[in-house]
Design an enzyme around this catalytic site. Structure first.
Site, PDB file in Angstrom:
ATOM      1  N   LYS A 324      12.120 -11.514  21.985  1.00 31.08           N
ATOM      2  CA  LYS A 324      13.470 -12.077  22.027  1.00 31.08           C
ATOM      3  C   LYS A 324      14.267 -11.749  20.766  1.00 31.08           C
ATOM      4  O   LYS A 324      13.721 -11.416  19.714  1.00 31.08           O
ATOM      5  CB  LYS A 324      13.406 -13.582  22.265  1.00 31.08           C
ATOM      6  CG  LYS A 324      12.977 -13.911  23.697  1.00 31.08           C
ATOM      7  CD  LYS A 324      13.137 -15.369  24.048  1.00 31.08           C
ATOM      8  CE  LYS A 324      12.841 -15.580  25.534  1.00 31.08           C
ATOM      9  NZ  LYS A 324      12.948 -16.998  25.945  1.00 31.08           N
ATOM     10  N   ARG A 358       3.738 -17.027  27.482  1.00 33.33           N
ATOM     11  CA  ARG A 358       4.418 -16.118  28.422  1.00 33.33           C
ATOM     12  C   ARG A 358       4.819 -14.862  27.655  1.00 33.33           C
ATOM     13  O   ARG A 358       5.591 -14.938  26.693  1.00 33.33           O
ATOM     14  CB  ARG A 358       5.644 -16.797  29.032  1.00 33.33           C
ATOM     15  CG  ARG A 358       6.350 -15.974  30.106  1.00 33.33           C
ATOM     16  CD  ARG A 358       7.546 -16.727  30.665  1.00 33.33           C
ATOM     17  NE  ARG A 358       8.168 -16.010  31.762  1.00 33.33           N
ATOM     18  CZ  ARG A 358       9.123 -15.098  31.622  1.00 33.33           C
ATOM     19  NH1 ARG A 358       9.573 -14.789  30.400  1.00 33.33           N
ATOM     20  NH2 ARG A 358       9.648 -14.487  32.677  1.00 33.33           N
TER      21      ARG A 358
END
Length: 379
Positions: A324, A358
């Site tokens: 991210k 995840r």
């Protein structure tokens, strides 16, 4: 006589190895872990009572100067103590005024946290606009990619067909189902669901109903069960549900996100959504703080540093910061260069209480987690 400082990861194990008395191992374990609890807006009367009760058992409450003379009506404080201290205070404060009865219940929850085996959730996207190209696969490639993820160590595979990156726009349910249908059918026909659990990254009741009828077990809802229909279909199949926090929606979530206090705001949100889920009969819940979903870098770092807090609800916590943009805000990097930063975030999150990771890079995470577990197995 010689000595050296040690880090204790499994208190019961180390005291057993030391050949301590069986009855004393539990007592020693409760005295070995230190907790720090930030308490906001305490009535000054509560602060004075809690301060004295804490000191009387060897714990401590840090408060601003002037508390003893009630200079301010409400103050913040930091309670410092072991598991044993918190257990004692959770009983003592039940009989006290000024809101301490509610705090007593919180103290009990904070020290009754179960540990869970770390599980890896691999990401497989069926849409062409997912933010990381390495996670995009069509139905022709799906089988080989799923088999590769299973071989690499995935416990769960999360399938998504709609991008949730900042600025993305939602699509029609029928379009989402069309994107994911062939991959889901392939999973069902090959019985891959017998090897690993499958999760659907969706908030569409139509899509969720279809996949849960095809062997999927988990609903990963970035809207945190905002839609009652999602609650109904998840309950119908007795699915595990991941409740994620997101401020606003993907199209505008990064437009100057603000919180009064991000920890307390998310705590209140989870409390509300857990109650909603349970009202529909959903029992198996996982919490996701939503890294990057309506948060600044500071918000993300605060949540990561204090992730253990959210375990007080009694549910597993998932971390999903794979590649991210927060990493780029710390160290300039492209998406393709963010694996080291991802591993740093995820390994630290495991230490802070997350038990599901995840990620896009299953093989690398499997190795890193196994090494971490080996280190922590030594006391």
């Amino acid at each position: 006589m010689n000595s050296y400082k040690i880090s204790i990861n499994d208190t019961k194990k180390v005291f057993t190895q030391l050949n301590c008395d069986t009855g004393g191992i539990s007592i020693l374990s409760k005295k070995s872990k230190l907790h720090t609890l930030y308490i906001k807006d305490m009535h000054v009367g509560a602060a004075n009572i809690l301060k004295q009760d804490a000191l009387s058992i060897g714990a401590e409450l840090a408060v601003p100067t002037g508390v003893i003379t009630a200079k301010e009506k409400h103050v913040d404080g930091i309670l410092i103590g072991t598991t044993k201290h918190f257990e004692i205070l959770s009983r003592k404060e039940l009989a006290q005024p000024f809101g301490l009865k509610n705090l007593a219940k919180d103290l009990k929850a904070y020290v009754q946290q179960n540990s869970n085996k770390t599980k890896i959730m691999g990401v497989l996207n069926a849409n062409e606009d997912s933010f990381f190209s390495g996670s995009r696969f069509d139905e022709i490639q799906a089988s080989s990619r799923i088999e590769e993820m299973i071989s690499d160590g995935a416990d769960i595979i999360d399938i998504g067909a709609v991008s949730s990156r900042p600025g993305s726009i939602a699509v029609e349910e029928s379009v989402e189902l069309q994107r994911v249908k062939s991959i889901v059918d392939t999973i069902y026909e090959n019985k891959y669901f017998e090897k690993v659990d499958f999760s659907i990254d969706s908030y569409s009741p139509l899509v969720i109903d279809y996949v849960l009828n095809k062997g999927f077990k988990i609903v990963n809802d970035i809207t945190g069960l905002s839609n009652d229909e999602v609650c109904k279909v998840s309950s119908k199949y007795n699915a595990q549900v991941i409740i994620m926090h997101m401020q606003n929606d993907p199209s505008n979530m990064q437009d100057n996100p603000e919180y009064e206090n991000i920890m307390l705001d998310l705590d209140k949100y989870f409390q509300t959504q857990i109650q909603k889920a349970q009202s529909f009969g959903i029992k198996d819940i996982v919490l996701d703080v939503g890294i990057g979903f309506g948060k600044t870098l500071e918000h993300n770092l605060t949540l990561l540093n204090n992730m253990e807090h959210f375990k007080h609800f009694g549910f597993e916590v998932i971390i999903g910061a794979s590649r991210k943009s927060m990493i780029d805000k710390i160290v300039s990097s492209s998406i393709e260069q963010r694996l080291p930063g991802t591993l740093a975030i995820h390994l630290e999150s495991i230490k802070k209480g997350a038990s599901i990771v995840r990620c896009h890079d299953v093989k690398e995470h499997y190795q890193a987690i196994k090494v971490l577990e080996a280190i922590n197995s030594i006391n």
